[in-house]
Design an enzyme around this catalytic site. Structure first.
Site, PDB file in Angstrom:
ATOM      1  N   GLY A  52     -31.104   7.050  71.738  1.00 55.10           N
ATOM      2  CA  GLY A  52     -31.831   8.303  72.245  1.00 55.10           C
ATOM      3  C   GLY A  52     -33.002   7.998  73.146  1.00 55.10           C
ATOM      4  O   GLY A  52     -33.388   6.630  73.415  1.00 55.10           O
ATOM      5  N   HIS A  58     -30.863   3.431  80.467  1.00 50.95           N
ATOM      6  CA  HIS A  58     -29.674   4.071  79.830  1.00 50.95           C
ATOM      7  C   HIS A  58     -28.866   4.478  80.734  1.00 50.95           C
ATOM      8  O   HIS A  58     -27.517   4.478  80.774  1.00 50.95           O
ATOM      9  CB  HIS A  58     -30.099   4.976  78.839  1.00 50.95           C
ATOM     10  CG  HIS A  58     -30.878   4.337  77.640  1.00 50.95           C
ATOM     11  ND1 HIS A  58     -32.221   4.764  77.471  1.00 50.95           N
ATOM     12  CD2 HIS A  58     -30.537   3.634  76.724  1.00 50.95           C
ATOM     13  CE1 HIS A  58     -32.642   4.215  76.439  1.00 50.95           C
ATOM     14  NE2 HIS A  58     -31.722   3.584  75.695  1.00 50.95           N
ATOM     15  N   SER A 206     -38.219   0.547  78.829  1.00 48.26           N
ATOM     16  CA  SER A 206     -37.858   0.746  77.472  1.00 48.26           C
ATOM     17  C   SER A 206     -38.386   2.123  76.771  1.00 48.26           C
ATOM     18  O   SER A 206     -39.430   2.343  77.291  1.00 48.26           O
ATOM     19  CB  SER A 206     -38.691  -0.516  76.710  1.00 48.26           C
ATOM     20  OG  SER A 206     -38.786  -0.237  75.373  1.00 48.26           O
TER      21      SER A 206
END
Ligand code: PAF
Length: 305
Positions: A52, A58, A206
């Site tokens: 998450g 992502h 990140s």
């Protein structure tokens, strides 16, 4: 307003703009049964396992999973097994609303958000240990970490049954560990590594970048500068691993806000040391900025002449 449309035997919710609204699953049984139906309908399934707090890195994995598969799923689970007692499990950043919106934007059809109790109803008696490749680098400073990662990834793959699973190259050792586990256990999944996504100043994205204070954030792109300096050295003809290591380490040591952890050039599959630097190997670096450890890596380029 949401519309529900038939998609084979599986209904899909569609929003006003015609985009699929991801279905959220909280139980293993429900997620597994739905994905099984997707496969029975003849659809390929792509999986993006995450913890998450999703960012553009992502998003690049989710977009690729959506583009390369007929159904794409993302898992959002902050896995306690991969955190040591002293690490940031309790503080790990979370933002489920943002994650769901980004997943929808990336064409994800299913989001699995299990609780810790759902994933681990009793203490795990089983752990997946990938020997050798986990002993150095991240494994040296975080001894239990990769067993926790390999165990949860094996479990998520077993629950989902994807054709392809997508992992970022930013965590290059993690990707190598998952590849090795999938090969050793003959898991029927194609492990796909996806390129690092960077901020404009070169810092690899990140979830942990949010921990950096302004001074540390300004210093952190030194990791990419070190990788580029070493790559340039190789392009100019260097083949001595010691010289490449020194170039990486000296660049990082030149930044006062960075505390070097490791800097090396390794075989890209085994992460073992190399006798001579050659194209396709990997440059790996890690450094702490205050209490935040950041990693970065780059493929070794060929010589320019
Ligand atoms: O890279 C991550 O976010 C995690 O290590 C992973 C692969 C989702 C396992 O928890």
């Amino acid at each position: 307003m949401l519309r529900v449309v038939a998609y084979g035997r599986l209904p899909r919710k569609i929003d006003d703009a015609g985009a699929v609204v991801p279905e959220i699953h909280e139980t293993i049984a429900g997620f597994r049964a739905t994905l099984e139906l997707e496969r029975m309908e003849g659809r390929t399934v792509g999986l993006v396992p995450t913890m998450g707090f999703l960012h553009e890195g992502h998003a690049s994995l989710m977009r690729r999973a959506s583009a390369e598969n007929e159904t794409a799923a993302v898992t959002i689970f902050v896995n306690p097994l991969q955190f040591a007692a002293s690490e940031d499990l309790g503080d790990y950043p979370r933002d489920l609303d943002h994650d769901l919106a980004l997943a929808a934007d990336c064409g994800i059809a299913h989001v699995f958000v299990p609780s810790v109790l759902e994933m681990y109803p009793e203490p795990m008696a089983t752990s997946v240990h990938v020997a050798g490749i986990t002993a150095r680098f991240e494994g040296a400073s975080r001894p239990e970490h990769f067993a926790g990662v390999a165990t949860v990834v094996a479990k998520l793959l077993a629950i989902t049954g994807p054709c392809r699973a997508y992992f970022g190259e930013k965590d290059f050792q993690q990707l190598a560990v998952v590849r090795r586990m999938a090969r050793d256990l003959s898991l029927p999944v194609d492990v796909v590594g996806c390129p690092i996504v960077r901020d404009l100043d070169g810092l690899a994205l990140s979830s942990r970048n949010v921990y950096l204070d302004p001074t540390q954030r300004a210093a952190a792109p030194v990791l990419q500068r070190a990788l580029e300096a070493a790559a340039e050295l190789v392009r100019s003809g260097a083949t001595d691993p010691g010289a490449v290591r020194d170039c990486l380490a000296d660049t990082i040591r030149g930044e006062p806000a960075a505390a070097l952890d490791y800097a090396d050039v390794v075989d890209a599959a085994t992460l073992e040391p190399v006798a001579e630097v050659a194209a396709g190997q990997r440059l790996l670096v890690a450094a702490a900025f205050g209490s935040t450890r950041l990693l970065d890596n780059l493929e070794v380029p060929g010589h320019a002449r």
